[in-house]
Scaffold this motif. Structure first.
Motif, PDB file in Angstrom:
ATOM      1  N   ALA A  52      10.895  33.400 -25.771  1.00 24.14           N
ATOM      2  CA  ALA A  52       9.865  33.334 -24.734  1.00 24.14           C
ATOM      3  C   ALA A  52      10.328  32.392 -23.629  1.00 24.14           C
ATOM      4  O   ALA A  52      10.786  31.282 -23.915  1.00 24.14           O
ATOM      5  CB  ALA A  52       8.543  32.852 -25.320  1.00 24.14           C
ATOM      6  N   SER A  53      10.196  32.821 -22.378  1.00 24.44           N
ATOM      7  CA  SER A  53      10.632  31.958 -21.286  1.00 24.44           C
ATOM      8  C   SER A  53       9.931  32.340 -19.986  1.00 24.44           C
ATOM      9  O   SER A  53       9.393  33.437 -19.833  1.00 24.44           O
ATOM     10  CB  SER A  53      12.159  32.039 -21.096  1.00 24.44           C
ATOM     11  OG  SER A  53      12.577  33.366 -20.888  1.00 24.44           O
ATOM     12  N   ILE A  54       9.939  31.391 -19.057  1.00 20.88           N
ATOM     13  CA  ILE A  54       9.439  31.592 -17.700  1.00 20.88           C
ATOM     14  C   ILE A  54      10.440  30.958 -16.743  1.00 20.88           C
ATOM     15  O   ILE A  54      11.345  30.219 -17.154  1.00 20.88           O
ATOM     16  CB  ILE A  54       8.041  30.957 -17.505  1.00 20.88           C
ATOM     17  CG1 ILE A  54       8.093  29.451 -17.826  1.00 20.88           C
ATOM     18  CG2 ILE A  54       7.004  31.667 -18.350  1.00 20.88           C
ATOM     19  CD1 ILE A  54       6.781  28.718 -17.587  1.00 20.88           C
ATOM     20  N   ASN A  55      10.288  31.265 -15.470  1.00 25.52           N
ATOM     21  CA  ASN A  55      11.137  30.591 -14.483  1.00 25.52           C
ATOM     22  C   ASN A  55      10.500  29.263 -14.066  1.00 25.52           C
ATOM     23  O   ASN A  55       9.316  29.017 -14.320  1.00 25.52           O
ATOM     24  CB  ASN A  55      11.370  31.489 -13.270  1.00 25.52           C
ATOM     25  CG  ASN A  55      10.105  31.675 -12.438  1.00 25.52           C
ATOM     26  OD1 ASN A  55       9.023  31.885 -12.989  1.00 25.52           O
ATOM     27  ND2 ASN A  55      10.239  31.615 -11.119  1.00 25.52           N
ATOM     28  N   LEU A  56      11.273  28.416 -13.443  1.00 27.70           N
ATOM     29  CA  LEU A  56      10.774  27.139 -12.914  1.00 27.70           C
ATOM     30  C   LEU A  56      11.189  27.066 -11.450  1.00 27.70           C
ATOM     31  O   LEU A  56      12.375  26.943 -11.136  1.00 27.70           O
ATOM     32  CB  LEU A  56      11.345  25.956 -13.698  1.00 27.70           C
ATOM     33  CG  LEU A  56      10.901  24.552 -13.265  1.00 27.70           C
ATOM     34  CD1 LEU A  56       9.388  24.411 -13.392  1.00 27.70           C
ATOM     35  CD2 LEU A  56      11.614  23.486 -14.086  1.00 27.70           C
ATOM     36  N   ARG A  57      10.191  27.196 -10.584  1.00 33.61           N
ATOM     37  CA  ARG A  57      10.483  27.209  -9.142  1.00 33.61           C
ATOM     38  C   ARG A  57      10.917  25.828  -8.670  1.00 33.61           C
ATOM     39  O   ARG A  57      10.393  24.798  -9.126  1.00 33.61           O
ATOM     40  CB  ARG A  57       9.253  27.655  -8.355  1.00 33.61           C
ATOM     41  CG  ARG A  57       8.911  29.120  -8.522  1.00 33.61           C
ATOM     42  CD  ARG A  57       7.881  29.540  -7.484  1.00 33.61           C
ATOM     43  NE  ARG A  57       6.649  28.787  -7.614  1.00 33.61           N
ATOM     44  CZ  ARG A  57       5.485  29.305  -7.978  1.00 33.61           C
ATOM     45  NH1 ARG A  57       5.404  30.583  -8.286  1.00 33.61           N
ATOM     46  NH2 ARG A  57       4.396  28.566  -8.046  1.00 33.61           N
ATOM     47  N   GLY A  58      11.850  25.803  -7.750  1.00 36.60           N
ATOM     48  CA  GLY A  58      12.263  24.559  -7.131  1.00 36.60           C
ATOM     49  C   GLY A  58      11.402  24.233  -5.918  1.00 36.60           C
ATOM     50  O   GLY A  58      10.972  25.122  -5.188  1.00 36.60           O
ATOM     51  N   SER A  59      11.115  22.956  -5.709  1.00 37.39           N
ATOM     52  CA  SER A  59      10.334  22.520  -4.552  1.00 37.39           C
ATOM     53  C   SER A  59      10.599  21.035  -4.330  1.00 37.39           C
ATOM     54  O   SER A  59      11.234  20.359  -5.147  1.00 37.39           O
ATOM     55  CB  SER A  59       8.842  22.774  -4.762  1.00 37.39           C
ATOM     56  OG  SER A  59       8.353  21.951  -5.802  1.00 37.39           O
ATOM     57  N   GLN A  60      10.099  20.517  -3.229  1.00 34.37           N
ATOM     58  CA  GLN A  60      10.302  19.105  -2.906  1.00 34.37           C
ATOM     59  C   GLN A  60       9.708  18.201  -3.986  1.00 34.37           C
ATOM     60  O   GLN A  60      10.262  17.159  -4.317  1.00 34.37           O
ATOM     61  CB  GLN A  60       9.664  18.784  -1.545  1.00 34.37           C
ATOM     62  CG  GLN A  60      10.051  17.430  -0.995  1.00 34.37           C
ATOM     63  CD  GLN A  60      11.539  17.349  -0.642  1.00 34.37           C
ATOM     64  OE1 GLN A  60      12.089  18.288  -0.061  1.00 34.37           O
ATOM     65  NE2 GLN A  60      12.189  16.240  -0.984  1.00 34.37           N
ATOM     66  N   ASP A  61       8.599  18.632  -4.537  1.00 41.65           N
ATOM     67  CA  ASP A  61       7.962  17.873  -5.609  1.00 41.65           C
ATOM     68  C   ASP A  61       8.098  18.603  -6.949  1.00 41.65           C
ATOM     69  O   ASP A  61       7.189  18.599  -7.776  1.00 41.65           O
ATOM     70  CB  ASP A  61       6.474  17.654  -5.293  1.00 41.65           C
ATOM     71  CG  ASP A  61       6.288  16.846  -4.017  1.00 41.65           C
ATOM     72  OD1 ASP A  61       7.041  15.885  -3.828  1.00 41.65           O
ATOM     73  OD2 ASP A  61       5.407  17.215  -3.218  1.00 41.65           O
TER      74      ASP A  61
END
Length: 309
Positions: A52-61
């Motif tokens: 089971a997995s999801i993505n992790l979005r990149g952002s400034q915070d």
């Protein structure tokens, strides 16, 4: 064991939610592998291994990581009855709902072996047969679902069968070289019973691996239907408990069902291409050679609305 009063304690630290040092760098996938779950498929228990997995979005915070326990908790929904496409799609949505600030894609892989009771060819015997399977699902803008099954079967080499027949012909001519052109049927039958197989064609256990893309609107996962369609197309699925009459029937089926790996993959193409329920399909057959130290393989695939495989 006495419980500790936590009402006046500060909240536990949530390290995963802290800002990452390189939070601008998103992750394609992050999650867990090899989670053991008891599932039900085709009315049978399935001891499954789940990824089971999801993505992790990149952002400034950007967050340092995800809360994997939330994915694990969502998986429990898969155990609440028959495993269906709708149940899988619901679980993927729960993955994303559990961490909406960081993820917009989810995926799930379910691996196991389904045990089915199979009848003998002629006698009243039955036995259990194991079929490996893999269900993979992803959710981005819409869910996508594939089902892969492995089906073992027997394959007898057409070339080896032809060479064996020729050897039998040659031996017959040698043994009856000085006989008259008119032979007694009983003598020929006796000869066949003792000398009629100076050579035997080689056969091998083989595998068909079929992956089909399904609609998540399907009411069930058509795993049994797919297995039976594959076995019917190939004609010589491996057996479980057999008596001598079953073994003879199996030998006859192999003798009338000679095939190279190219023949097998084309048979499956014809049988599965005619079904309108599969959006796409990939077929791979593997003949685990008894003549060679290597295997013979063939593969064929198509997408919905393709004119050419």
């Amino acid at each position: 064991m006495e419980k500790t009063d936590t009402s006046n304690l500060p909240p536990l630290p949530d390290v995963q939610a802290w800002r990452a040092e390189q939070g601008l760098i998103g992750l394609d996938w992050v999650g867990m592998q090899g989670i053991a779950l008891p599932l039900e498929l085709a009315g049978r228990p399935l001891a499954a291994q789940i990824d089971a997995s999801i993505n992790l979005r990149g952002s400034q915070d950007g967050a340092r990581g995800i809360h994997m326990s939330r994915l694990y908790a969502a998986l429990d929904g898969l155990t609440q009855g028959e495993l269906t496409p709708q149940r899988i799609a619901t679980t993927l949505r729960e993955f994303l709902h559990s961490q909406p600030a960081h993820s917009d894609r989810a995926r799930l892989s379910i691996n196991g072996e389904l045990l089915l009771s199979r009848p003998a060819l002629v006698s009243a015997q039955r036995g259990w047969k194991s079929y490996p399977l893999c269900i993979e699902a992803q959710l981005a803008t819409a869910p996508r679902l594939t089902l892969k099954v492995g089906v073992p079967y027997s394959s007898t080499c057409p070339s080896s069968a032809a060479l064996s027949r020729q050897a039998a012909q040659q031996q017959f001519l040698v043994d009856f070289d000085l006989e008259s052109t008119s032979l007694d049927r009983q003598r020929v039958a006796e000869w066949l019973g003792v000398h009629g197989m100076p050579a035997t064609p080689h056969s091998q256990r083989s595998w068909a691996w079929v992956t089909v893309e399904l609609s998540c609107d399907e009411p069930i996962l058509p795993v049994v239907e797919l297995i039976e369609r594959i076995e019917h197309a190939l004609g010589t699925p491996v057996q479980t408990l057999v008596k001598r009459l079953d073994e003879q029937a199996f030998a006859l089926a192999n003798g009338h069902n000679l095939m190279f790996c190219e023949d097998a993959v084309r048979r499956l193409y014809g049988a599965l291409r005619a079904s309108c329920r599969y959006r796409a399909c990939q077929v791979m057959v593997e003949h685990q050679e008894s003549l060679h130290a290597h295997n013979a393989v063939a593969q064929l695939s198509w997408q919905e609305d393709d004119d050419v495989a």
